[in-house]
Design a protein around this motif. Structure first.
Motif, short mmCIF file in Angstrom:
data_model
loop_
_atom_site.label_atom_id
_atom_site.label_comp_id
_atom_site.label_asym_id
_atom_site.label_seq_id
_atom_site.Cartn_x
_atom_site.Cartn_y
_atom_site.Cartn_z
N ARG A 111 0.82 -1.22 0.27
CA ARG A 111 0.00 -0.07 -0.03
C ARG A 111 0.71 0.98 -0.01
NH1 ARG A 111 -4.91 2.69 3.15
NH2 ARG A 111 -6.21 1.00 2.07
N LEU A 112 1.93 1.23 0.69
CA LEU A 112 3.17 2.45 0.98
C LEU A 112 3.28 2.73 -0.97
CD1 LEU A 112 5.12 1.63 3.80
CD2 LEU A 112 4.38 3.93 3.38
N LEU A 113 3.56 1.82 -1.71
CA LEU A 113 3.89 2.16 -2.83
C LEU A 113 2.83 3.21 -3.61
CD1 LEU A 113 5.77 -0.31 -5.28
CD2 LEU A 113 3.97 1.45 -6.19
N GLY A 114 1.49 2.58 -3.47
CA GLY A 114 0.60 3.77 -3.91
C GLY A 114 0.48 4.76 -3.14
N ALA A 115 0.64 4.88 -1.98
CA ALA A 115 0.71 6.12 -1.15
C ALA A 115 1.85 7.11 -1.48
CB ALA A 115 0.72 5.93 0.29
N ILE A 116 2.94 6.50 -1.93
CA ILE A 116 4.16 7.41 -2.12
C ILE A 116 3.69 8.02 -3.69
CG2 ILE A 116 6.50 7.36 -2.97
CD1 ILE A 116 6.89 5.12 -0.97
N ILE A 117 3.09 7.52 -4.54
CA ILE A 117 2.71 8.00 -5.94
C ILE A 117 1.59 8.93 -5.71
CG2 ILE A 117 1.80 7.45 -8.17
CD1 ILE A 117 3.12 4.71 -8.01
N GLU A 118 0.65 8.72 -4.81
CA GLU A 118 -0.36 9.89 -4.58
C GLU A 118 0.35 11.11 -4.03
OE1 GLU A 118 -3.70 9.73 -5.32
OE2 GLU A 118 -3.44 7.55 -6.15
N ALA A 119 1.37 10.95 -3.24
CA ALA A 119 1.89 12.28 -2.61
C ALA A 119 2.96 12.54 -3.51
CB ALA A 119 2.60 11.94 -1.30
N ASN A 120 3.39 11.92 -4.63
CA ASN A 120 4.46 12.34 -5.41
C ASN A 120 4.24 12.25 -6.87
OD1 ASN A 120 7.22 12.86 -3.38
ND2 ASN A 120 5.72 11.13 -2.74
N HIS A 121 3.74 13.10 -7.65
CA HIS A 121 3.31 13.03 -8.83
C HIS A 121 2.93 14.32 -9.68
CE1 HIS A 121 -0.76 12.84 -7.25
NE2 HIS A 121 -0.98 13.46 -8.37
N ASP A 122 2.86 14.20 -11.13
CA ASP A 122 2.34 15.49 -11.73
C ASP A 122 1.66 15.02 -12.85
OD1 ASP A 122 4.41 14.67 -13.41
OD2 ASP A 122 5.90 16.47 -13.03
N ASP A 123 1.50 15.82 -13.81
CA ASP A 123 0.61 15.57 -14.99
C ASP A 123 1.28 14.58 -15.78
OD1 ASP A 123 2.00 17.60 -15.93
OD2 ASP A 123 0.44 18.55 -16.41
N LYS A 124 2.52 14.44 -15.75
CA LYS A 124 3.49 13.60 -16.73
C LYS A 124 3.90 12.27 -16.18
CE LYS A 124 5.98 17.60 -18.60
NZ LYS A 124 7.34 18.23 -18.69
#
Length: 445
Positions: free
Chosen positions: A323-336
């Motif tokens: 689940r942490l992997l998904g949480a990291i992406i939710e907190a660290n992304h942009d439109d690219k």
């Protein structure tokens, strides 16, 4: 790794079934593939990140003095009947029978099994304190699995269990876990806020959830904005010291932070109005102290210094590794695409050859690749005969923190381009300087 030899099945189209950012980008970046509802195959890129997260959790658990082991995924129903939870747990538990008609279950957690191990081998207070943990795949039959790995049915979890002679000793274990979890999350580039929570089916008088703020969070949270300014940093903590661990707990929990389940409007009103915040949060871990609930039910006792049989005090402590992997992406992304924190990135730096087949560009990329690898870092070299725009789009999507771009024009001036994925800032510098800068960044992690 050379991208021409890697398995990275990226998708150009938006997956229709993905409703949140992390699910969408994990599918598009070729990290996972759904095998059944809420169950996923972890493809090479996703598996690399999963192992990075798992290793951080292992390292911080061992640093705190906890002992790794491994328990089976299938458990006997008899142990759960003994604790009284077999019927209470509900339909999330997958109940099965083996060929001999014995009732089994696919473990959603391991309190019963670890208590049985303890009572079979530990008899004296002299063998305490003891904390055992493992990282293992688990299954909970969610009625509506959704959001990819954020709310799947099969998931990788670290669960640990402490056994102590007294309540005071067990609360020290509780505090020790809180410190180790804060260190773990920070190493992953996350700020996870410990919040008072409800014990749920596991039970317990003391429990904190760790939540990462994100719009897609399943919980509404209320907090004092000062908690988001707190960091653990590089501080070394004596995990054997009650005072040191208690100090960290007070620092991180003395300000108001609660989930909607335990929110208290009267207490929240005492927080200065300009610091009152509400948001959504993703749960990425939880710690519990539940006293003698399981030890009394299952006869997990030791002989104390007065030669009296007493039940041990226990707690359990979980981190949702997948689940942490998904949480990291939710907190660290942009439109690219994804923007990986350096501590969990699948590859440390990407190398993009703007003119594959050009002798000078090929040689420069090969030299970079060999030099970075020799430093113990993992580069991902995009050596495909692909247009430059496609290579940049792939690198942005998979989210490596740093990219070195090599082309004939820059090489004529003796430079390559080093780009920071998070800020988008690019610098031209000599290849040796780019290698030195990247190596210096990772040397600090």
């Amino acid at each position: 790794m050379r991208l021409s030899r890697y398995f990275l099945p990226v998708l150009k189209e938006e997956p229709a079934e993905a409703k949140i950012v992390s699910h969408r980008y994990m599918l598009r970046a070729g990290m996972i593939k759904q095998a059944a509802a809420g169950i996923y195959s972890w493809l090479p890129l996703g598996f690399k990140v999963l192992k990075k997260i798992e290793n951080i959790v292992h390292e911080e658990q061992v640093r705190a003095g906890h002992i790794p082991m491994l328990m089976p995924t299938l458990q006997s129903a008899d142990l759960w009947r003994e604790s009284g939870r077999y019927d209470d747990y509900g339909q999330e538990m997958l109940r099965i029978s083996d060929r001999h008609g014995r009732d089994m279950l696919y473990g959603p957690t391991n309190e019963e099994l670890i208590t049985d191990i303890f009572r079979s081998h530990v008899n004296s207070y002299k063998d305490l304190p003891l904390t055992l943990y493992h990282i293992q795949w688990k299954f909970r039959d969610e009625v509506r699995p959704r959001f990819g790995v954020m709310r799947g049915r099969e998931f990788l979890m670290k669960d640990g269990y402490n056994f102590d002679l007294t309540k005071e000793d067990a609360l020290h274990a509780y505090n020790r876990h809180l410190v180790s979890y804060l260190r773990s999350y920070e190493r992953m580039g996350l700020q996870a806020i410990p919040m008072r929570a409800d014990g749920g089916p596991i039970g317990g008088d003391y429990t904190h959830e760790f939540l990462v703020l994100a719009e897609t969070g399943e919980s509404e949270v209320f907090y004092d904005s000062e908690v988001t300014d707190l960091t653990f940093g590089d501080r070394e903590i004596d995990y054997d010291s009650v005072e040191a661990c208690q100090g960290v707990l007070e620092e991180f929990t003395s300000r108001y932070a609660r989930t909607d389940e335990t929110h208290d409007e009267a207490l929240f009103a005492d927080v200065p109005a300009d610091r009152q915040r509400s948001a959504r949060g993703i749960e990425v871990g939880q710690i519990f102290y539940f006293g003698t609930k399981y030890s009394e039910a299952m006869g997990a006792t030791v002989v104390d210094s007065n030669q009296k049989q007493v039940p041990v005090h226990m707690g359990s402590h979980g981190i949702g590794v997948s689940r942490l992997l998904g949480a990291i992406i939710e907190a660290n992304h942009d439109d690219k695409g994804i923007i990986w924190p350096e501590g969990v990135t699948p590859f440390h730096v990407g190398i993009v050859n703007l003119k594959q087949g050009d002798d000078e560009a090929d040689a420069a990329c090969e030299a970079l690749y060999q030099s970075i690898t020799a430093l113990g870092l993992e580069p991902l070299y995009d050596d495909r005969k692909e247009r430059a725009g496609g290579k940049f789009a792939t690198m942005d999507l998979i989210g490596l923190p740093w990219r070195i771009t090599v082309g004939p024009r820059g090489l004529k001036n003796g430079v390559v381009e080093l780009t920071n994925r998070r800020t988008g800032v690019s610098e031209e510098m000599a290849p040796e300087a780019a290698i030195e800068k990247v190596a210096g960044i990772y040397a600090k992690i």
